[in-house]
Design a protein around this motif. Sequence first.
Motif, PDB file in Angstrom:
ATOM      1  N   ALA A 226       6.493   0.670  -5.473  1.00 53.59           N
ATOM      2  CA  ALA A 226       6.109   1.621  -4.430  1.00 53.59           C
ATOM      3  C   ALA A 226       7.211   1.741  -3.382  1.00 53.59           C
ATOM      4  O   ALA A 226       7.471   2.837  -2.861  1.00 53.59           O
ATOM      5  CB  ALA A 226       4.802   1.185  -3.772  1.00 53.59           C
ATOM      6  N   THR A 227       7.870   0.637  -3.092  1.00 51.58           N
ATOM      7  CA  THR A 227       8.981   0.678  -2.120  1.00 51.58           C
ATOM      8  C   THR A 227      10.129   1.520  -2.644  1.00 51.58           C
ATOM      9  O   THR A 227      10.706   2.331  -1.911  1.00 51.58           O
ATOM     10  CB  THR A 227       9.464  -0.750  -1.818  1.00 51.58           C
ATOM     11  OG1 THR A 227       8.364  -1.540  -1.364  1.00 51.58           O
ATOM     12  CG2 THR A 227      10.543  -0.750  -0.753  1.00 51.58           C
TER      13      THR A 227
ATOM     14  N   ALA B 182       3.719  -3.917  -8.042  1.00 49.01           N
ATOM     15  CA  ALA B 182       3.384  -2.588  -7.517  1.00 49.01           C
ATOM     16  C   ALA B 182       4.042  -2.362  -6.165  1.00 49.01           C
ATOM     17  O   ALA B 182       4.479  -1.240  -5.855  1.00 49.01           O
ATOM     18  CB  ALA B 182       1.873  -2.442  -7.395  1.00 49.01           C
TER      19      ALA B 182
ATOM     20  N   THR C 188       9.143   5.194  -2.495  1.00 47.74           N
ATOM     21  CA  THR C 188       9.179   5.700  -1.114  1.00 47.74           C
ATOM     22  C   THR C 188      10.611   5.892  -0.652  1.00 47.74           C
ATOM     23  O   THR C 188      10.932   6.874   0.029  1.00 47.74           O
ATOM     24  CB  THR C 188       8.434   4.732  -0.179  1.00 47.74           C
ATOM     25  OG1 THR C 188       7.143   4.482  -0.704  1.00 47.74           O
ATOM     26  CG2 THR C 188       8.293   5.316   1.215  1.00 47.74           C
TER      27      THR C 188
ATOM     28  N   TRP D 168       1.005   4.979  -3.869  1.00 50.04           N
ATOM     29  CA  TRP D 168       1.716   4.476  -5.055  1.00 50.04           C
ATOM     30  C   TRP D 168       1.304   3.048  -5.376  1.00 50.04           C
ATOM     31  O   TRP D 168       1.102   2.699  -6.540  1.00 50.04           O
ATOM     32  CB  TRP D 168       3.235   4.520  -4.815  1.00 50.04           C
ATOM     33  CG  TRP D 168       3.871   5.791  -5.299  1.00 50.04           C
ATOM     34  CD1 TRP D 168       4.286   6.834  -4.534  1.00 50.04           C
ATOM     35  CD2 TRP D 168       4.181   6.149  -6.649  1.00 50.04           C
ATOM     36  NE1 TRP D 168       4.822   7.823  -5.319  1.00 50.04           N
ATOM     37  CE2 TRP D 168       4.776   7.430  -6.621  1.00 50.04           C
ATOM     38  CE3 TRP D 168       4.018   5.509  -7.870  1.00 50.04           C
ATOM     39  CZ2 TRP D 168       5.195   8.084  -7.764  1.00 50.04           C
ATOM     40  CZ3 TRP D 168       4.448   6.167  -9.017  1.00 50.04           C
ATOM     41  CH2 TRP D 168       5.029   7.437  -8.962  1.00 50.04           C
ATOM     42  N   TRP D 169       1.171   2.209  -4.326  1.00 44.06           N
ATOM     43  CA  TRP D 169       0.849   0.795  -4.532  1.00 44.06           C
ATOM     44  C   TRP D 169      -0.518   0.655  -5.209  1.00 44.06           C
ATOM     45  O   TRP D 169      -0.659  -0.090  -6.184  1.00 44.06           O
ATOM     46  CB  TRP D 169       0.886   0.053  -3.201  1.00 44.06           C
ATOM     47  CG  TRP D 169       0.635  -1.413  -3.329  1.00 44.06           C
ATOM     48  CD1 TRP D 169       1.511  -2.365  -3.746  1.00 44.06           C
ATOM     49  CD2 TRP D 169      -0.593  -2.083  -3.045  1.00 44.06           C
ATOM     50  NE1 TRP D 169       0.911  -3.600  -3.745  1.00 44.06           N
ATOM     51  CE2 TRP D 169      -0.376  -3.449  -3.309  1.00 44.06           C
ATOM     52  CE3 TRP D 169      -1.833  -1.670  -2.585  1.00 44.06           C
ATOM     53  CZ2 TRP D 169      -1.376  -4.407  -3.126  1.00 44.06           C
ATOM     54  CZ3 TRP D 169      -2.819  -2.618  -2.397  1.00 44.06           C
ATOM     55  CH2 TRP D 169      -2.592  -3.970  -2.677  1.00 44.06           C
TER      56      TRP D 169
ATOM     57  N   TRP E 260       3.483   5.206   0.396  1.00 42.61           N
ATOM     58  CA  TRP E 260       3.675   3.866  -0.170  1.00 42.61           C
ATOM     59  C   TRP E 260       2.330   3.290  -0.621  1.00 42.61           C
ATOM     60  O   TRP E 260       2.215   2.762  -1.732  1.00 42.61           O
ATOM     61  CB  TRP E 260       4.323   2.961   0.880  1.00 42.61           C
ATOM     62  CG  TRP E 260       4.709   1.609   0.370  1.00 42.61           C
ATOM     63  CD1 TRP E 260       5.934   1.224  -0.094  1.00 42.61           C
ATOM     64  CD2 TRP E 260       3.867   0.451   0.274  1.00 42.61           C
ATOM     65  NE1 TRP E 260       5.904  -0.104  -0.485  1.00 42.61           N
ATOM     66  CE2 TRP E 260       4.656  -0.601  -0.265  1.00 42.61           C
ATOM     67  CE3 TRP E 260       2.539   0.199   0.591  1.00 42.61           C
ATOM     68  CZ2 TRP E 260       4.146  -1.873  -0.497  1.00 42.61           C
ATOM     69  CZ3 TRP E 260       2.026  -1.075   0.353  1.00 42.61           C
ATOM     70  CH2 TRP E 260       2.827  -2.100  -0.182  1.00 42.61           C
TER      71      TRP E 260
END
Lengths: 104, 83, 182
Positions: C57-58, C53, C61, C26-27, C23
């Motif tokens: 990202a969530t 973001a 994931t 990605w964030w 996560w």
Amino acid sequence: MSLSSVAVVVLLVFGVGVELVCCIGVLVMRGAYDKLHYTGPAAIFGPSAIAAAIVVRESFSQAGVKAILAALLLIVANPVVTHATGRALYIRQRDHLEPDEGTR
Amino acid sequence: MNAWLIAATVLLLGLVPCAIVMVRGSIVEALVGLQMAGILEVVTLLLLAEGFHRAPFFDLALVLALLTLAGTLVFARMLERWV
Amino acid sequence: MPVRSLFSRGWFDPSSHSAARFWAGWWVALWLVWLLLVDTFQVEEVVAGMVGAAVAATVATAVREQGYMSFFPRGRWLLEVPALAGRVIADSGVLAAALWRHVVRGQPVHGSMVRVPFDHGGLGGRDAARRALVNVGVSLTPNSFVIDIDPEGDILLVHRLVPGPLDPVLRRQQERAERAMP
């Protein structure tokens, strides 16, 4: 004419030239498989040259970054699309060549 | 008129062979023509964005690149068996 | 529910550490892309980027936790990129020559299918990443693109416009498949 202006013109001529040559390739080649090959250079060299020209002109401003991103997107996405299109044609041809079970 | 707009105008000529392929070719050849036209249009938008000094046109080019990818993939998937 | 399972596992579960790192990666990447695109450090834009973001990202994931996408490439595969770039340039010359022969000299140019032995591997993330990247790498070079990967026959079906020796990516996969054969 400054060096950067010359570089921009050269890159523009190269980029547009590659795109037009690839369009001719897509037109004159026989069959979808053969035509597909000419989308490759079109997606790689054309956008790269134009993005490079924009970066020469605008440096790494918002415009330059977005041009680079658009070019990268085309470079990475085109092989995926080419594979998908080629696979679609292959499956269509196989479905026509192989008789369906139960229709004999 | 500047070099960018001239380049964009010349590049639009490339849509003619793509249109010929789309009209006269088989359905999969038409998809190849569409794929090529999509690439041309993204590059044309980049040239127009720089030629007109319009920052939002760069966003258009980015979005078009994404949509061209997605759209052509959907067409290819449908052409496998359903069209 | 994927979001609940992420938070119900507890801090001491190692798999939740992996999800947290995923996560966070990605964030950070998405937030940087946002800042690159807006080209400003105004507070509103920075916060909007962080929130956007975080949402993306969530979702990424959650998709990973469901096991829909298994993709674990090796870092050393990046070493192939320079050779691939050289191959792209060389193949573009081959295609230009073929077009010249076809248009100016009127010589017919017809592509052909090539069956290359290919170790399909298993369903794990490493093999899935290898298959995907071989597909992209081969299809990136203008003279060839992958049509199909046959998992049962361990064959890579490739279409080539101009015949010639296999490019390094295909040769390496062929050698790997021949080593893996009993």
